[in-house]
Design an enzyme around this catalytic site. Structure first.
Site, PDB file in Angstrom:
ATOM      1  N   VAL A 509     -31.820 -15.544  11.655  1.00 50.37           N
ATOM      2  CA  VAL A 509     -32.105 -14.158  11.277  1.00 50.37           C
ATOM      3  C   VAL A 509     -32.645 -14.040   9.864  1.00 50.37           C
ATOM      4  CG1 VAL A 509     -30.431 -13.160  12.861  1.00 50.37           C
ATOM      5  CG2 VAL A 509     -29.692 -13.860  10.575  1.00 50.37           C
ATOM      6  N   GLY A 510     -32.728 -15.107   9.120  1.00 51.51           N
ATOM      7  CA  GLY A 510     -33.244 -15.033   7.760  1.00 51.51           C
ATOM      8  C   GLY A 510     -33.464 -16.413   7.184  1.00 51.51           C
ATOM      9  N   GLY A 512     -34.594 -18.461   3.143  1.00 51.92           N
ATOM     10  CA  GLY A 512     -34.800 -18.275   1.719  1.00 51.92           C
ATOM     11  C   GLY A 512     -34.993 -19.586   1.011  1.00 51.92           C
ATOM     12  N   ALA A 513     -34.741 -19.551  -0.296  1.00 53.66           N
ATOM     13  CA  ALA A 513     -35.015 -20.720  -1.117  1.00 53.66           C
ATOM     14  C   ALA A 513     -34.060 -21.858  -0.827  1.00 53.66           C
ATOM     15  CB  ALA A 513     -34.937 -20.339  -2.595  1.00 53.66           C
ATOM     16  N   VAL A 516     -31.473 -21.335   5.547  1.00 48.93           N
ATOM     17  CA  VAL A 516     -31.652 -20.284   6.532  1.00 48.93           C
ATOM     18  C   VAL A 516     -30.300 -19.649   6.842  1.00 48.93           C
ATOM     19  CG1 VAL A 516     -33.675 -21.376   7.567  1.00 48.93           C
ATOM     20  CG2 VAL A 516     -31.391 -21.921   8.441  1.00 48.93           C
ATOM     21  N   VAL A 517     -30.368 -18.489   7.514  1.00 45.21           N
ATOM     22  CA  VAL A 517     -29.171 -17.787   7.976  1.00 45.21           C
ATOM     23  C   VAL A 517     -29.223 -17.743   9.495  1.00 45.21           C
ATOM     24  CG1 VAL A 517     -27.845 -15.657   7.925  1.00 45.21           C
ATOM     25  CG2 VAL A 517     -29.060 -16.410   5.882  1.00 45.21           C
ATOM     26  N   LYS A 546     -24.629 -19.040   6.719  1.00 43.72           N
ATOM     27  CA  LYS A 546     -25.656 -19.226   5.692  1.00 43.72           C
ATOM     28  C   LYS A 546     -25.639 -20.677   5.220  1.00 43.72           C
ATOM     29  CE  LYS A 546     -26.894 -17.462   1.100  1.00 43.72           C
ATOM     30  NZ  LYS A 546     -26.509 -16.485   0.060  1.00 43.72           N
ATOM     31  N   ASP A 688     -27.255  -6.485  -8.318  1.00 43.24           N
ATOM     32  CA  ASP A 688     -28.448  -6.738  -7.501  1.00 43.24           C
ATOM     33  C   ASP A 688     -28.417  -5.866  -6.249  1.00 43.24           C
ATOM     34  OD1 ASP A 688     -30.864  -7.786  -6.756  1.00 43.24           O
ATOM     35  OD2 ASP A 688     -30.017  -9.610  -5.867  1.00 43.24           O
TER      36      ASP A 688
END
Length: 855
Positions: A509-510, A512-513, A516-517, A546, A688
């Protein structure tokens, strides 16, 4: 005597009423008196002084006090004792047709009594008078008590002049034929004699038990039964009604004694069901209200309340095997294409596009970059094997908040503070802020995790050590550490691999750096009880996993600090145990249960941290409706119908965002403020806040996530709040004071600014400006000039709400939120107490949620 007893039973009711009517004739002052007529108010002591003139009462064997007044023997009284003439009885007019003659069988004032008294010896007379005086004193005392305790329900009003005690001479001159025993007079006055005998007996010789029995006559008994029924209905469980012989329903009742005429039967309590449901009460009755606004995912009713129905992610709804309970089929359906070939790359990317968790990672990448990263990891074999990932959280501090809280509280109550006060041989400073999220337990956990993470990353570079060996080594170390400590138990689930504890992966579902998630799902078991720690569709539990792995060239210490801080902050907020700090600080008794131990509803739960080789897995609560950014980009609501703004800002993100309805945005804003306030109350600022870090459950419950850049502005051993410097977070949501070089700022006020930007994004469909620097953003520069010159901003003035009053209150709050000078800016707590938020209806009921920290 047989006729006498029969007449007493048959005339019980009438004797009761008549005895009450002439009760005043037998007052204590009337039992003994002087030869002269005494006033009705004469004191008993005055009559006792002339007791030598008192008449005698000739009795047979006196009944014992235990005998009922109805069956006690008849007393014969001398006329000079009662001083009651027949003319006075006639004045009562109880029976005008009756002559004032007495019954021949039961005559109490007979002529023979007077004659017998004259022939008696004087010595016997004095002896009898002394004996009778003692009896009269006892009877007088009983009569006074009965008069004070007994108040008749019905009383005849009789003048005091009609009940005067008559002189002795008047009784002596009574006609000889007054006691004639002809049948007519006997039948006419039989009831009257029975009443007189009954009342005299009851007034002189009944004890406390007979007095209570006399008092419980027909009228009083019914009243007492009703009172007793009310008490019984409250203290004893009600038995169900039973059918009588006629087919009717009879409830438990108390029958009236001596009532054979079919009087009313009083039930033990009110006639209602055995149990009452709260929904049956008027306040909780579900009344169908008319829906005045239906946007599909959001409904507003005419009573002012609303309902959220957010769509569940397609990865859950479109996967048919998710509901089947077969994890293998569910996993295979995700990793295989329509033609049966293995096409996990395209399938995962397709599922990823409907949900954004980019906020969990600081590097924002587009879909192609995420796809390339995922493909590269698969080609290099860098995907984390969840079947070989084990938890690195110490077993005695693990997962379940109930077990964690119980073990910690038990150690504290048993006085085992030595282990808590040790930190690698150094004493922890004194606890001054027990409500802080980062305290004794968190400090120990940070040290333990940091050591394991560094050891795991360094061991990867050591030859001869593979990932599986490292995982098994960690598992054995945790087990030995757990078994070696007294008072701890080895949990069956603490050392299971990730795939057994949280299920197999069903999709991504996601990305990033750092990785993944994924979403993992497993079937529910008997150990899973409500409320669940994550989303459930009724058959399975879903978890967000995550994956974190350092990039080549990253410093181990930097990666370790970020990983531990993100996990520790999220875990401490979602599983609070502030009673430990409070007990150590001496603010909470060891025998007093903690008052502020609960999970915040708007904080995403962090469940576990696992390790495989040099990679780590953070297990979190799964929110099935995605994040706020996805909600804004997939809505199809016109801008004009929601906020009325004719001037919209140019969209700077991918796709065209659609704003939310003002009432829906207000509800989300109130939840967001409560979640942020909860963090501030426990010494943490998020720093954030943005739509990507705000997740939702299908019922509209908001969750704040991503604590990687959060600031701990106050720990358990710090008295004052410390500021920070440097910009943190995403530029469109960063407060202007963060861009000032070498300037310190309050992180709590930064969160308030970010919340204002998030709200404007919800009602406008996009954020206000790219960056809060006037030299770099013309719109922010326009905002500063308009506020300085006109005291207002055109975008805020053009916003519309469902009512002018709510619109006015909202504008006031927004202007106070967007104060460039942080010293003039409103706080989160003040914003929650504003008129705008107090008039906002929210789906979540907050009770005793916030506990202030020291300032």
């Amino acid at each position: 005597m047989g006729d006498e007893k029969l007449s007493r039973h048959t005339s019980l009711k009438r004797a009761r009423s008549l005895s009450e009517s002439i009760k005043g004739l037998f007052k204590p002052s009337g039992i003994s008196g002087s030869n002269n007529a005494a006033a009705p108010s004469s004191r008993p002591g005055q009559d006792q002084a002339h007791s030598h003139q008192t008449a005698r009462i000739i009795t047979s064997n006196v009944s014992s006090p235990s005998i009922s007044p109805v069956h006690s023997p008849v007393l014969q009284a001398a006329p000079k004792h009662h001083k009651l003439g027949v003319p006075n009885i006639a004045k009562l007019s109880l029976s005008p047709s009756r002559e004032p003659s007495l019954n021949s069988e039961n005559e109490m004032f007979s002529q023979e009594s007077f004659i017998s008294e004259k022939d008696e010896d004087e010595a016997n007379l004095l002896e009898r008078e002394d004996l009778q005086n003692k009896k009269e004193e006892k009877a007088r005392a009983k009569h006074v008590r009965s008069k004070e305790a007994y108040v008749p329900h019905h009383r005849y009003t009789v003048g005091s002049d009609e009940v005067e005690r008559q002189p002795r001479e008047r009784l002596k001159n009574f006609p000889q034929n007054a006691g004639s025993s002809n049948p007519a007079n006997s039948n006419a006055n039989h009831v009257l004699d029975q009443e007189n005998n009954f009342s005299i007996d009851a007034m002189l010789d009944y004890d406390e038990e007979s007095k209570l029995r006399r008092r419980n006559s027909l009228g009083v008994r019914n009243h007492s039964n009703r009172t007793r029924s009310r008490k019984n209905s409250l203290s004893t469980p009600r038995s169900p009604p039973m059918k009588n012989g006629n087919g009717g329903m009879n409830s438990n009742a108390t029958n009236n004694v001596g009532n054979g005429t079919g009087n009313r039967i009083y039930m033990r309590g009110r006639n209602h069901s055995d149990s009452i449901s709260a929904s049956s009460l008027p306040k909780f009755q579900e009344i169908e209200c008319k829906c005045i606004l239906d946007l599909g995912h959001f409904k507003v009713f005419e009573n002012g309340y609303h309902e959220h129905s957010l769509r569940v992610l397609p990865i859950i709804t479109n996967n048919k095997n998710v509901d089947s309970g077969d994890e293998k089929d569910a996993d295979a359906s995700v990793n295989s294409g329509d033609d049966g070939d293995n096409d996990s790359e395209a399938n995962m990317h397709k599922q990823k596009s409907v949900f954004s968790l980019s906020g969990l990672f600081k590097s924002h990448k587009d879909g192609n970059q995420q796809q390339q990263q995922q493909q590269q990891q698969e080609e290099n074999g860098e995907q984390i094997n969840l079947e070989k990932a084990f938890s690195i959280i110490p077993s005695q501090r693990f997962i379940k908040s109930q077990t964690l809280k119980k073990s910690r509280t038990s150690n504290l109550k048993n006085g085992n503070n030595d282990e808590l006060m040790k930190n690698d041989g150094k004493n922890i400073p004194q606890i001054v802020n027990p409500n802080a999220a980062v305290g004794v337990e968190e400090l120990k956990l940070i040290n333990a995790l940091s050591e394991k993470i560094r050891k795991g990353l360094k061991s990867e570079n050591t030859k001869g050590n593979n990932g599986e060996g490292r995982s098994n080594s960690n598992k054995q170390e945790d087990s030995d550490d757990t078994e070696g400590k007294a008072g701890t138990t080895n949990d069956d689930t603490s050392h299971k691999p990730c795939s057994q504890k949280y299920g197999k992966s069903i999709g991504v579902v996601g990305a990033g750096a750092y990785g993944v998630v994924k979403i993992c799902a497993r079937c529910k078991t008997a150990k899973d009880v409500l409320p669940y720690s994550t989303y459930s569709n009724g058959k399975k539990l879903f978890f967000a996993v995550k994956e974190l792995k350092p990039k080549p060239g990253d410093q181990i210490d930097k990666f370790c600090t970020r990983l531990t801080s993100e996990f520790i902050i999220g875990h401490s907020l979602s599983h609070p145990h502030f009673e430990a700090n409070a007990m150590i600080a001496g603010n909470v008794s060891r025998t007093t249960p903690p008052k502020h131990v609960f999970n915040a509803p708007n904080i995403l739960k962090i469940l576990d941290l696992m390790e495989y080789s040099n990679s780590f897995v953070e297990v979190m609560e799964f929110c099935a409706s995605g994040d706020l950014y996805s909600l804004l980009t997939r809505n199809n609501i016109s801008n004009e119908s929601n906020n009325g703004s004719s001037r919209l800002i140019q969209t700077v993100k991918e796709g065209s965002g659609s704003p939310l309805h003002p009432l829906e945005a207000d509800c989300f804003m109130k939840q967001l403020l409560n979640g942020v306030q909860y963090m501030h109350d426990h010494g943490i600022a998020h720093c954030d806040l943005k739509p990507e870090n705000i997740l939702f459950q299908p019922n509209g419950l908001l969750k704040i996530c991503d604590f990687g850049t959060s600031s701990v502005f106050q720990t358990a051993w710090e008295k004052h709040v410390h500021f920070q410097s440097g910009a943190m977070g995403s530029e469109p949501y960063v407060a202007p004071e963060e861009f000032i070089r070498d300037a310190e700022y309050d992180p709590r006020l930064v969160d308030c600014w970010s919340c204002g930007i998030v709200y404007c994004t919800m009602v406008m469909g996009q954020y206000l400006w790219k960056i809060a620097i006037p030299e770099k953003d013309s719109l922010f520069k326009s905002f500063l000039s308009e506020i300085k010159d006109d005291g207002q901003f055109y975008l805020f003035e053009e916003l519309r709400h469902v009512s002018s009053e709510l619109n006015r209150l909202r504008k006031i709050a927004l202007y106070r939120t967007f104060q460039v000078d942080p010293t003039k800016r409103i706080t989160i707590e003040q914003l929650l107490q504003s008129s705008w938020m107090r008039k906002t209806k929210c789906c979540v009921v907050y009770r005793h949620l916030h506990t202030k920290v020291s300032k």
